[in-house]
Design an enzyme around this catalytic site. Structure first.
Site, PDB file in Angstrom:
ATOM      1  CG  HIS A 178      -2.055  -1.190   1.323  1.00 38.24           C
ATOM      2  ND1 HIS A 178      -1.820  -2.145   2.114  1.00 38.24           N
ATOM      3  CD2 HIS A 178      -3.266  -1.035   0.908  1.00 38.24           C
ATOM      4  CE1 HIS A 178      -2.907  -3.375   1.766  1.00 38.24           C
ATOM      5  NE2 HIS A 178      -3.940  -1.893   0.921  1.00 38.24           N
ATOM      6  CG  ASP A 250      -3.804  -6.134  -4.523  1.00 42.05           C
ATOM      7  OD1 ASP A 250      -4.548  -5.413  -3.959  1.00 42.05           O
ATOM      8  OD2 ASP A 250      -3.138  -5.818  -3.506  1.00 42.05           O
TER       9      ASP A 250
END
Length: 461
Positions: A178, A250
């Protein structure tokens, strides 16, 4: 489909607000959307929005959600809460894992979701794993394989498509994708021995979909995020492992990709690498325009785009044909509690008998967790306000030295604590707190075993 329609069809986007994103899906001919907590005010509202969206669009649509249990729960407020997936590893009963996943999937199907981005098949490496942690069943690849398969089969039995994640394994890198692009420095032989094994088992079992994470796999394609890497997606996943199902990236708005690839190019790169679903590009419109431009210029074969769209629609169509009767929100409470009761692990202190005095004083940094424990204690007749200290330890908690220390997420803090009684629950759900209270009162044993190594404590009773 026209070329612009095909380009939109492979994109699954995030959206704003709590209403049905009809205009967004129609305008870009999106293949689907993914819901987050800020899109869901209550299960009934989510069901209404999903129903409205399907009716308005009038074609097959992927409506997905991250609902792993534990830290990753997008639908709450009446839906059953499930413990972290590490509870499955601690209980090590695939039947309980499958039942819990089926119960969760049934509730989600009843709300109009047809794809769940779970289960996690990452093998956690321990405290140095900052991203996966309790989202993984544990650090043994065979244990992870057993429970990833059981959970995926439970979700599929409920009529939702499970997406096993995060290939080629996010549990052994010391950084969070992230925030940055983590570098996976293990050799290919070591990856096959550990990280890839649950995914190989998923492929062998015929599971329908795999999510690819954002990792710099130095042994395969150094410097390139695995979600955009042909050697990883086409060479490793499809070639070596033989996977012919749906490949999902993702989220492409994560820093590991966002800081390296322009929005207009990200979808094209994912498709060229071998992905079928372009998940959450920062700008769906720019990603779509980039795909159209790449096909027109010859940089992306139209056949590759058609293959991706076809695979996506075929996966959704198969799920529609096998969909059983959905269940109501909250109906999975018993399955959730059974899993938590089997996962409770006493790593220090007596293995039987009452572990607290006549009453308890509960402490914790999260008021919601404290309130859930209090409700379970009151229901069991355990007096509150005075007596044995019970400290609830969430993520990043400091160790404690007295009373009862309870780790609600990963159990590593218990190895640094010196409390005479130390317990891992792998969750703070009502079911987990109820199971904990029963152990504290000596009415139930703690059958769980730590699925990760924690120096300084035993593995369980």
């Amino acid at each position: 489909m026209t070329l612009p329609q095909l380009a939109g069809q492979v994109i699954v986007a995030r959206y704003a607000g709590r209403g049905a994103p009809v205009d967004l899906v129609r305008r870009l001919h999106l293949g689907g959307v993914i819901a987050f907590s800020d899109n869901v005010s209550a299960p009934s509202a989510a069901a209404a929005a999903n129903r409205t969206l399907r009716r308005a669009v009038g074609r097959p649509l992927l409506i997905g959600v991250d609902q792993e249990g534990g830290l990753v729960e997008r639908v709450r407020g009446g839906a059953t809460r499930f413990p972290a997936f590490m509870a499955a590893g601690a209980a090590d009963d695939p039947g309980l894992t499958r039942a819990a996943a089926r119960a969760s999937g049934g509730e989600l199907a009843g709300l109009g979701f047809d794809v769940v981005f779970a289960p996690v098949a990452d093998v956690t490496s321990g405290p140095g794993d900052p991203t996966i942690g309790s989202r993984s069943p544990g650090s043994d690849p065979d244990l992870v394989s057993r429970h990833a398969l059981a959970a995926a089969r439970g979700l599929a039995a409920a009529g939702v498509v499970p997406v096993v994640k995060h290939f080629p394994g996010h549990g052994s890198v010391p950084a969070d994708s992230h925030r940055v692009l983590p570098v996976q420095r293990r050799s290919l032989a070591r990856l096959r021995q550990v990280d890839l094994r649950p995914f190989a088992a998923a492929v062998d079992a015929g599971l329908p979909a795999v999510m690819v994470g954002h990792l710099d796999v130095a042994a395969v394609d150094p410097g390139v995020p695995s979600s955009l890497s042909g050697p990883v997606l086409t060479g490793l996943l499809r070639g070596r492992l033989g996977f012919d199902g749906l490949v999902v990236t993702d989220a492409l708005d994560m820093a590991a990709v966002r800081d390296r690839v322009r929005s207009r190019a990200v979808g094209t790169r994912a498709l060229r690498a071998g992905a079928d679903v372009v998940l959450m590009p920062r700008s769906p419109a720019a990603a779509r325009a980039g795909i159209v431009g790449a096909v027109r210029s010859g940089r992306l074969p139209r056949e590759r785009l058609e293959e991706a769209a076809t695979r996506m629609l075929a996966t959704l169509g198969h799920a529609d044909r096998v969909r059983p009767r959905p269940t109501a929100p909250g109906s999975g409470a018993a399955a959730s509690r059974r899993l938590s009761a089997a996962a409770v692990t006493v790593v220090a202190g007596p293995c039987s008998g009452r572990l607290v005095g006549d009453g308890v004083r509960v402490r914790g940094s999260d008021p919601a967790q404290v309130a859930t424990f209090r409700a379970a204690a009151r229901a069991a007749g355990l007096p509150l306000g005075a007596g044995t200290n019970v400290t609830l330890l969430g993520r990043g908690a400091d160790p404690v030295r007295r009373g009862v220390a309870v780790a609600l997420a990963t159990p590593y803090v218990l190895g640094r604590s010196r409390a005479p009684v130390r317990i891992a629950t792998f969750g703070s759900t009502p079911g987990a707190m109820s199971a904990l209270v029963q152990v504290l009162l000596g009415r139930a044993r703690a059958p769980g075993r730590l699925p990760v190594e924690v120096p300084g404590v035993r593995a369980g009773c």
